[in-house]
Design a protein around this motif. Structure first.
Motif, PDB file in Angstrom:
ATOM      1  N   ALA A  79       0.850  -1.555   0.034  1.00 34.45           N
ATOM      2  CA  ALA A  79       0.325  -0.568  -0.023  1.00 34.45           C
ATOM      3  C   ALA A  79       1.055   1.394   0.434  1.00 34.45           C
ATOM      4  CB  ALA A  79      -0.917  -0.072   1.250  1.00 34.45           C
ATOM      5  N   ALA A  80       1.999   1.169   0.714  1.00 37.13           N
ATOM      6  CA  ALA A  80       2.478   2.309   1.217  1.00 37.13           C
ATOM      7  C   ALA A  80       3.163   2.848  -0.269  1.00 37.13           C
ATOM      8  CB  ALA A  80       3.390   2.107   1.842  1.00 37.13           C
ATOM      9  N   SER A  81       3.530   1.064  -0.922  1.00 33.63           N
ATOM     10  CA  SER A  81       3.789   1.274  -2.567  1.00 33.63           C
ATOM     11  C   SER A  81       3.740   2.070  -3.550  1.00 33.63           C
ATOM     12  CB  SER A  81       4.815   0.274  -3.249  1.00 33.63           C
ATOM     13  OG  SER A  81       5.233  -0.101  -4.790  1.00 33.63           O
ATOM     14  N   ARG A  82       2.182   1.368  -3.252  1.00 37.30           N
ATOM     15  CA  ARG A  82       1.196   2.255  -4.911  1.00 37.30           C
ATOM     16  C   ARG A  82       0.825   3.816  -4.719  1.00 37.30           C
ATOM     17  NH1 ARG A  82      -1.051  -2.447  -3.015  1.00 37.30           N
ATOM     18  NH2 ARG A  82      -2.158  -1.719  -1.973  1.00 37.30           N
ATOM     19  N   ALA A  83       0.978   4.052  -2.291  1.00 40.60           N
ATOM     20  CA  ALA A  83       0.815   5.701  -2.883  1.00 40.60           C
ATOM     21  C   ALA A  83       2.030   6.492  -3.121  1.00 40.60           C
ATOM     22  CB  ALA A  83       0.304   5.949  -0.747  1.00 40.60           C
ATOM     23  N   LEU A  84       3.244   5.883  -3.197  1.00 47.55           N
ATOM     24  CA  LEU A  84       4.391   6.209  -3.676  1.00 47.55           C
ATOM     25  C   LEU A  84       4.072   6.689  -4.934  1.00 47.55           C
ATOM     26  CD1 LEU A  84       6.688   5.408  -1.163  1.00 47.55           C
ATOM     27  CD2 LEU A  84       6.155   7.711  -1.274  1.00 47.55           C
ATOM     28  N   VAL A  85       3.811   5.885  -5.849  1.00 48.71           N
ATOM     29  CA  VAL A  85       3.430   5.568  -7.500  1.00 48.71           C
ATOM     30  C   VAL A  85       2.623   6.854  -7.569  1.00 48.71           C
ATOM     31  CG1 VAL A  85       2.615   4.755  -9.679  1.00 48.71           C
ATOM     32  CG2 VAL A  85       5.231   3.398  -7.606  1.00 48.71           C
ATOM     33  N   GLY A  86       2.062   6.674  -6.748  1.00 48.25           N
ATOM     34  CA  GLY A  86       0.535   7.599  -7.303  1.00 48.25           C
ATOM     35  C   GLY A  86       0.987   9.685  -6.990  1.00 48.25           C
ATOM     36  N   ILE A  87       2.120   9.008  -5.497  1.00 47.82           N
ATOM     37  CA  ILE A  87       2.346  10.415  -5.553  1.00 47.82           C
ATOM     38  C   ILE A  87       3.521  10.691  -7.556  1.00 47.82           C
ATOM     39  CG2 ILE A  87       3.705  12.697  -4.489  1.00 47.82           C
ATOM     40  CD1 ILE A  87       2.524  10.499  -1.912  1.00 47.82           C
ATOM     41  N   ALA A  88       4.095   9.947  -7.100  1.00 40.83           N
ATOM     42  CA  ALA A  88       4.503  10.122  -8.077  1.00 40.83           C
ATOM     43  C   ALA A  88       3.736  10.546  -9.635  1.00 40.83           C
ATOM     44  CB  ALA A  88       5.788   9.195  -8.462  1.00 40.83           C
ATOM     45  N   ALA A  89       3.474   9.784  -9.864  1.00 49.22           N
ATOM     46  CA  ALA A  89       2.178  10.435 -11.328  1.00 49.22           C
ATOM     47  C   ALA A  89       1.221  11.230 -11.216  1.00 49.22           C
ATOM     48  CB  ALA A  89       0.689   8.874 -11.456  1.00 49.22           C
ATOM     49  N   ARG A  90       1.277  11.948  -9.743  1.00 50.52           N
ATOM     50  CA  ARG A  90       0.402  12.886  -9.781  1.00 50.52           C
ATOM     51  C   ARG A  90       1.145  14.123  -9.930  1.00 50.52           C
ATOM     52  NH1 ARG A  90      -2.347   9.670  -5.630  1.00 50.52           N
ATOM     53  NH2 ARG A  90      -0.991  11.243  -3.838  1.00 50.52           N
ATOM     54  N   SER A  91       2.354  14.012  -9.434  1.00 50.63           N
ATOM     55  CA  SER A  91       3.111  15.204  -9.612  1.00 50.63           C
ATOM     56  C   SER A  91       4.203  15.347 -11.240  1.00 50.63           C
ATOM     57  CB  SER A  91       4.467  14.669  -8.454  1.00 50.63           C
ATOM     58  OG  SER A  91       5.360  14.194  -9.023  1.00 50.63           O
TER      59      SER A  91
END
Length: 155
Positions: A2-14
């Motif tokens: 879940a933390a990995s998905r959250a970090l990928v999500g932040i990367a994609a949004r940024s």
């Protein structure tokens, strides 16, 4: 996970907020050039763990977008090196600042549960994954970050 998905999500949004036409793998190519300096396509492909032909196509798209350029060193005209253009460098800077802001907001929202050993653990995690610390980037990243933020922590 879940933390990995959250970090990928932040990367994609940024990235999407700055330039929705650049894909995450293309952005990763820009980061490789920003962190390691001029590279050959084969070096980028190896770093991204993709086939050389995939690396070539990705780099060609980035050349067409004006984010990287090809050059031939005067010492060996057979070698083609790729470097960031000023527009590519600005994109990496803007996305990194955006990502840092999103991460800061997330960490601030959960500050009461963070243990002091988390930052060193994250730096060790990044190093084990092959990431270069911000202060060792070819583009001199700490100077870029310090304009907008007080303390780059590399984590």
């Amino acid at each position: 996970m879940a933390a990995s998905r959250a970090l990928v999500g932040i990367a994609a949004r940024s990235l999407a907020e700055i330039d929705p036409d650049v894909t995450l793998p293309q952005y990763r190519t820009l980061v490789v050039l920003a962190s390691r300096g001029p590279q050959r396509v084969v070096d980028i492909a190896a770093e991204l763990r993709v086939a050389a032909s995939t690396g070539t196509r990705m780099c060609e798209r980035l050349v067409r977008k004006g984010l990287i350029r090809r050059s031939r060193p005067t010492t060996d005209r057979r070698v083609v090196r790729l470097t960031l253009t000023p527009a590519g460098r600005r994109l990496v800077e803007q996305v990194t600042i955006n990502r840092r802001e999103q991460l800061t907001a997330t960490v601030t929202a959960t500050a009461d549960v963070w243990h002091p050993s988390v930052a060193p653990a994250l730096r060790a995690f990044a190093a084990a994954a092959g990431e270069i610390p911000d202060d060792e980037w070819w583009l001199g990243w700490p100077q870029i970050v310090s304009r907008d933020h007080d303390e780059p922590d590399g984590g």
